[in-house]
Design a protein around this motif. Structure first.
Motif, PDB file in Angstrom:
ATOM      1  N   VAL A  65       0.802  -1.224   0.000  1.00 27.44           N
ATOM      2  CA  VAL A  65       0.000   0.000   0.000  1.00 27.44           C
ATOM      3  C   VAL A  65       0.837   1.278   0.000  1.00 27.44           C
ATOM      4  CG1 VAL A  65      -1.924  -1.151   1.155  1.00 27.44           C
ATOM      5  CG2 VAL A  65      -0.217   0.068   2.524  1.00 27.44           C
ATOM      6  N   VAL A  66       2.154   1.180   0.200  1.00 24.89           N
ATOM      7  CA  VAL A  66       2.947   2.407   0.256  1.00 24.89           C
ATOM      8  C   VAL A  66       2.902   3.137  -1.080  1.00 24.89           C
ATOM      9  CG1 VAL A  66       4.491   1.555   2.062  1.00 24.89           C
ATOM     10  CG2 VAL A  66       5.074   1.174  -0.328  1.00 24.89           C
ATOM     11  N   GLY A  67       2.985   4.459  -1.016  1.00 19.82           N
ATOM     12  CA  GLY A  67       2.946   5.267  -2.223  1.00 19.82           C
ATOM     13  C   GLY A  67       2.256   6.586  -1.970  1.00 19.82           C
ATOM     14  N   ARG A  68       2.063   7.341  -3.029  1.00 19.81           N
ATOM     15  CA  ARG A  68       1.392   8.639  -2.934  1.00 19.81           C
ATOM     16  C   ARG A  68      -0.035   8.530  -3.464  1.00 19.81           C
ATOM     17  NH1 ARG A  68       3.888  14.465  -3.785  1.00 19.81           N
ATOM     18  NH2 ARG A  68       4.203  13.991  -1.571  1.00 19.81           N
ATOM     19  N   TYR A  69      -0.943   9.192  -2.754  1.00 18.94           N
ATOM     20  CA  TYR A  69      -2.353   9.280  -3.118  1.00 18.94           C
ATOM     21  C   TYR A  69      -2.726  10.760  -3.096  1.00 18.94           C
ATOM     22  CZ  TYR A  69      -2.145   4.347  -1.614  1.00 18.94           C
ATOM     23  OH  TYR A  69      -1.805   3.025  -1.443  1.00 18.94           O
ATOM     24  N   GLU A  70      -3.772  11.149  -3.854  1.00 17.92           N
ATOM     25  CA  GLU A  70      -4.093  12.577  -3.880  1.00 17.92           C
ATOM     26  C   GLU A  70      -5.559  12.832  -4.186  1.00 17.92           C
ATOM     27  OE1 GLU A  70      -1.859  14.517  -6.980  1.00 17.92           O
ATOM     28  OE2 GLU A  70      -3.182  13.751  -8.560  1.00 17.92           O
ATOM     29  N   ILE A  71      -6.018  14.006  -3.723  1.00 15.20           N
ATOM     30  CA  ILE A  71      -7.234  14.631  -4.240  1.00 15.20           C
ATOM     31  C   ILE A  71      -6.802  15.966  -4.826  1.00 15.20           C
ATOM     32  CG2 ILE A  71      -8.881  13.464  -2.736  1.00 15.20           C
ATOM     33  CD1 ILE A  71      -8.864  15.890  -0.912  1.00 15.20           C
ATOM     34  N   ASP A  72      -7.755  16.808  -5.207  1.00 20.15           N
ATOM     35  CA  ASP A  72      -7.396  18.018  -5.931  1.00 20.15           C
ATOM     36  C   ASP A  72      -6.426  18.910  -5.168  1.00 20.15           C
ATOM     37  OD1 ASP A  72      -9.264  18.574  -4.006  1.00 20.15           O
ATOM     38  OD2 ASP A  72     -10.716  19.504  -5.339  1.00 20.15           O
ATOM     39  N   ALA A  73      -6.591  19.027  -3.846  1.00 19.94           N
ATOM     40  CA  ALA A  73      -5.806  19.998  -3.082  1.00 19.94           C
ATOM     41  C   ALA A  73      -4.773  19.382  -2.154  1.00 19.94           C
ATOM     42  CB  ALA A  73      -6.749  20.884  -2.270  1.00 19.94           C
ATOM     43  N   MET A  74      -4.808  18.069  -1.956  1.00 18.66           N
ATOM     44  CA  MET A  74      -3.952  17.462  -0.937  1.00 18.66           C
ATOM     45  C   MET A  74      -3.249  16.210  -1.440  1.00 18.66           C
ATOM     46  SD  MET A  74      -6.100  17.885   2.623  1.00 18.66           S
ATOM     47  CE  MET A  74      -7.704  17.399   1.995  1.00 18.66           C
ATOM     48  N   ASN A  75      -2.066  15.994  -0.886  1.00 18.80           N
ATOM     49  CA  ASN A  75      -1.333  14.743  -1.075  1.00 18.80           C
ATOM     50  C   ASN A  75      -1.410  13.915   0.193  1.00 18.80           C
ATOM     51  OD1 ASN A  75      -0.363  15.377  -3.679  1.00 18.80           O
ATOM     52  ND2 ASN A  75       1.341  16.533  -2.823  1.00 18.80           N
ATOM     53  N   LEU A  76      -1.476  12.611   0.012  1.00 20.57           N
ATOM     54  CA  LEU A  76      -1.446  11.681   1.129  1.00 20.57           C
ATOM     55  C   LEU A  76      -0.352  10.659   0.849  1.00 20.57           C
ATOM     56  CD1 LEU A  76      -4.495  10.058   2.878  1.00 20.57           C
ATOM     57  CD2 LEU A  76      -2.530   8.673   2.242  1.00 20.57           C
ATOM     58  N   ASP A  77       0.574  10.516   1.778  1.00 15.34           N
ATOM     59  CA  ASP A  77       1.710   9.625   1.585  1.00 15.34           C
ATOM     60  C   ASP A  77       1.685   8.488   2.602  1.00 15.34           C
ATOM     61  OD1 ASP A  77       3.335  10.879  -0.587  1.00 15.34           O
ATOM     62  OD2 ASP A  77       3.254  12.583   0.783  1.00 15.34           O
ATOM     63  N   ILE A  78       1.703   7.264   2.083  1.00 12.12           N
ATOM     64  CA  ILE A  78       1.819   6.060   2.908  1.00 12.12           C
ATOM     65  C   ILE A  78       3.250   5.565   2.761  1.00 12.12           C
ATOM     66  CG2 ILE A  78       0.960   3.745   3.351  1.00 12.12           C
ATOM     67  CD1 ILE A  78      -1.268   5.647   3.726  1.00 12.12           C
ATOM     68  N   ALA A  79       3.928   5.365   3.884  1.00 15.71           N
ATOM     69  CA  ALA A  79       5.340   4.985   3.844  1.00 15.71           C
ATOM     70  C   ALA A  79       5.649   4.003   4.965  1.00 15.71           C
ATOM     71  CB  ALA A  79       6.225   6.221   3.985  1.00 15.71           C
ATOM     72  N   VAL A  80       6.788   3.342   4.820  1.00 14.12           N
ATOM     73  CA  VAL A  80       7.291   2.451   5.862  1.00 14.12           C
ATOM     74  C   VAL A  80       8.400   3.183   6.609  1.00 14.12           C
ATOM     75  CG1 VAL A  80       8.485   0.295   6.353  1.00 14.12           C
ATOM     76  CG2 VAL A  80       6.676   0.353   4.637  1.00 14.12           C
ATOM     77  N   ASP A  81       8.261   3.236   7.914  1.00 15.62           N
ATOM     78  CA  ASP A  81       9.245   3.885   8.772  1.00 15.62           C
ATOM     79  C   ASP A  81       9.719   2.856   9.790  1.00 15.62           C
ATOM     80  OD1 ASP A  81      10.767   5.469  10.399  1.00 15.62           O
ATOM     81  OD2 ASP A  81       9.133   6.710  11.143  1.00 15.62           O
ATOM     82  N   GLY A  82      10.827   2.187   9.446  1.00 15.19           N
ATOM     83  CA  GLY A  82      11.271   1.098  10.309  1.00 15.19           C
ATOM     84  C   GLY A  82      10.274  -0.030  10.276  1.00 15.19           C
ATOM     85  N   ALA A  83       9.798  -0.410  11.426  1.00 18.04           N
ATOM     86  CA  ALA A  83       8.838  -1.515  11.520  1.00 18.04           C
ATOM     87  C   ALA A  83       7.432  -1.006  11.762  1.00 18.04           C
ATOM     88  CB  ALA A  83       9.253  -2.470  12.620  1.00 18.04           C
ATOM     89  N   ARG A  84       7.083   0.082  11.098  1.00 14.44           N
ATOM     90  CA  ARG A  84       5.710   0.584  11.190  1.00 14.44           C
ATOM     91  C   ARG A  84       5.320   1.236   9.881  1.00 14.44           C
ATOM     92  NH1 ARG A  84       5.214   6.202  14.537  1.00 14.44           N
ATOM     93  NH2 ARG A  84       6.549   7.460  13.182  1.00 14.44           N
ATOM     94  N   LEU A  85       4.002   1.277   9.634  1.00 16.05           N
ATOM     95  CA  LEU A  85       3.427   1.908   8.455  1.00 16.05           C
ATOM     96  C   LEU A  85       2.919   3.277   8.876  1.00 16.05           C
ATOM     97  CD1 LEU A  85       2.752   1.209   5.457  1.00 16.05           C
ATOM     98  CD2 LEU A  85       0.490   0.495   6.272  1.00 16.05           C
ATOM     99  N   THR A  86       3.181   4.318   8.066  1.00 16.41           N
ATOM    100  CA  THR A  86       2.759   5.664   8.440  1.00 16.41           C
ATOM    101  C   THR A  86       1.926   6.312   7.346  1.00 16.41           C
ATOM    102  OG1 THR A  86       4.721   6.764   7.520  1.00 16.41           O
ATOM    103  CG2 THR A  86       4.853   5.990   9.809  1.00 16.41           C
ATOM    104  N   LEU A  87       1.117   7.285   7.778  1.00 13.68           N
ATOM    105  CA  LEU A  87       0.277   8.077   6.877  1.00 13.68           C
ATOM    106  C   LEU A  87       0.498   9.546   7.192  1.00 13.68           C
ATOM    107  CD1 LEU A  87      -3.475   7.517   6.015  1.00 13.68           C
ATOM    108  CD2 LEU A  87      -2.713   9.733   6.866  1.00 13.68           C
ATOM    109  N   GLY A  88       0.812  10.316   6.176  1.00 14.52           N
ATOM    110  CA  GLY A  88       0.906  11.764   6.302  1.00 14.52           C
ATOM    111  C   GLY A  88       0.057  12.417   5.239  1.00 14.52           C
ATOM    112  N   VAL A  89      -0.594  13.512   5.582  1.00 14.70           N
ATOM    113  CA  VAL A  89      -1.477  14.171   4.621  1.00 14.70           C
ATOM    114  C   VAL A  89      -1.324  15.678   4.755  1.00 14.70           C
ATOM    115  CG1 VAL A  89      -3.469  14.109   6.191  1.00 14.70           C
ATOM    116  CG2 VAL A  89      -3.850  14.315   3.734  1.00 14.70           C
ATOM    117  N   GLY A  90      -1.306  16.362   3.615  1.00 13.71           N
ATOM    118  CA  GLY A  90      -1.155  17.807   3.675  1.00 13.71           C
ATOM    119  C   GLY A  90      -1.505  18.475   2.364  1.00 13.71           C
ATOM    120  N   ILE A  91      -1.606  19.780   2.416  1.00 10.20           N
ATOM    121  CA  ILE A  91      -1.920  20.587   1.240  1.00 10.20           C
ATOM    122  C   ILE A  91      -0.755  20.536   0.259  1.00 10.20           C
ATOM    123  CG2 ILE A  91      -2.377  22.954   0.467  1.00 10.20           C
ATOM    124  CD1 ILE A  91      -3.751  23.354   3.232  1.00 10.20           C
TER     125      ILE A  91
END
Length: 458
Positions: free
Chosen positions: A362-388
């Motif tokens: 599932v890691v990768g970049r996702y988006e809507i018109d105004a925002m990016n959402l990034d799913i990434a692996v950070d060590g032994a955990r999965l993370t989600l970050g979202v921003g304009i």
């Protein structure tokens, strides 16, 4: 009902989270209680009370939908009619979609429209101007195929109100809903808000400092195109009056049957913290057999939450003026009130242990018109970050809310595609990953919105 215990909890939570000003109201079996903490502004402090105005952002949608239901009851609007019947100039990126979208598709977020148009501050920023710009808005699904929360859809619904009544949206809303219900402190626009006591919004910067949120929510000079989806300011006192209206028989505004029809499920939601389905606008909740209806709102440094449980004649309203901490504050108030007054305890979702293979999928970049959402692996955990999107920040001459930095998420038991955020300002939010027919991950849902996958990990 204990006023003291409510006040103690509200003050304790606001202090712990560092929220400058909060207002809370509870309605139970006809009785009202209020609790406030903090000040309207750190620079010019005045105590927050039940009459202090806060921008309520997307809670505004419940008013727009109710006004349309009044027009339905009066025979002026048909929920199953194509939107073009009322807005014949409607054009979209897909002509077939423009022909097929119905009024109900707008009200239960099944129109297939992306989140919203980006306000570039140029051109006609009225609702008519918004309709002219809709051909550039991406479509994420055919009409009726799935639910995906859309601000643009509600703003288009507001244009229907204008066309049917022949009045500017704000005047129509005053006539159809606000004045008949007696909501004297529920207003659109800076001119009305600024003559009342109001709460300044704040955002917490990376260094922990609280900075004033500018502009004040959606109230941008000359911009009326977002009012149907998020332009109201209101007080806890008025929002409890609004809850009383929703619990009643329509008070001569519209028949009880049409009002209560808004609580009936029109589409299911999957893996969402916001609810198990949509009625007409309302998010629907099942609290161990008790039905709840609710709606939240988030703006620039402002958060609002409204929950109603009709069977128990119960409602809770929570307003807070700090991003992102206003969101967990409001959620904690709702959970506490449900447990304290209704005996409803919501157990937090428990994620499965980290699975490296599932994470890589599932890691990768996702988006809507105004925002990016990034799913990434950070060590032994999965993370989600979202921003304009950075390019929008650079192009705008207005301050925007801070991004949500990468926070841990975990998969939930079941089919393996549902997840929960386990830390940060979005802690507790649930969502799911969408797949194509061949099983490939194509998108991720968060807060009811579909972010499409644009860059899988290599």
């Amino acid at each position: 009902m204990s006023q003291d215990r409510l006040s103690e909890f509200v003050s304790s939570q606001a202090t712990e989270l560092g929220v400058p000003g909060v207002a809370v109201g509870v309605l139970l079996e006809g009785r009202e209680m209020y609790a406030s903490h903090g000040v309207t502004s750190l620079a010019n402090p005045s105590p927050v009370d039940e009459n202090t105005l806060f921008p309520v952002a997307s809670v505004s949608k419940t008013f727009t939908a109710t006004a349309l239901m009044r027009l339905v009851a009066e025979g002026k609007v048909d929920l199953d009619a194509p939107v073009r019947h009322y807005v014949p100039e409607l054009r979209l990126a897909d002509e077939r979609a423009a022909e097929r979208i119905t009024v109900l598709n707008l009200l239960n977020h099944t129109a297939g429209l992306d989140w919203n148009l980006i306000d570039d501050g140029k051109g006609d920023r009225s609702l008519a101007g918004l309709v002219e710009k809709l051909p550039v808005l991406p479509l994420i699904a055919p009409p009726g195929a799935r639910a995906s929360y859309s601000q643009a859809g509600y703003n288009l619904a507001g244009r229907i109100v204008e066309k049917v009544t022949g009045l500017p949206f704000e005047q129509a809303m005053a006539s159809l809903v606000l004045e008949p219900v007696g909501l004297t402190d529920t207003v659109y626009g800076l001119a009305e808000a600024m003559v009342r006591k109001f709460a300044v919004g704040y955002n917490r910067a990376d260094d922990g400092e609280l900075r004033v949120a500018r502009p004040w929510n959606a109230f941008k000079e000359g911009a009326r195109g977002d009012n149907p989806g998020g332009g109201l300011a209101s007080s806890v006192s008025d929002l409890l009056r609004w809850a009383r209206f929703q619990l009643g028989d329509g008070d001569g505004v519209l028949p009880a049957a049409e009002l209560h029809r808004m609580r009936e499920r029109t589409v299911a939601l999957r893996g969402s913290t916001l609810g198990e389905g949509f009625g007409i606008c309302w998010f629907l909740h099942d609290f161990g057999g008790l039905q709840g209806i609710g709606h939240g709102g988030s703006g620039n440094g402002q958060f609002a939450e409204l929950l109603i449980v009709p069977e128990r004649d119960f409602a809770v309203v929570s307003l807070a003026n700090l991003g992102p901490d206003g969101y967990p504050f409001n959620q904690s108030v709702v959970r506490w009130a449900l447990e304290r007054y209704l005996g409803v305890t919501e157990k937090p979702a428990q994620p499965l242990p980290y699975d490296a293979a599932r994470a890589r999928e599932v890691v990768g970049r996702y988006e809507i018109d105004a925002m990016n959402l990034d799913i990434a692996v950070d060590g032994a955990r999965l993370t989600l970050g979202v921003g304009i999107k950075p390019e929008l920040r650079e192009a705008s001459d207005e301050e925007m809310p801070p991004d949500h930095p990468a926070a841990a998420i975990g998969f939930l038991p079941g089919d393996g595609d549902e997840y929960v955020i386990t830390e940060g300002g979005l802690e507790g939010q649930r969502g799911y990953f969408s797949r194509a027919a061949d099983g490939a991950i194509t998108g991720v849902d968060i807060a009811g919105r579909l972010f499409s996958r644009v860059a899988p990990a290599s």
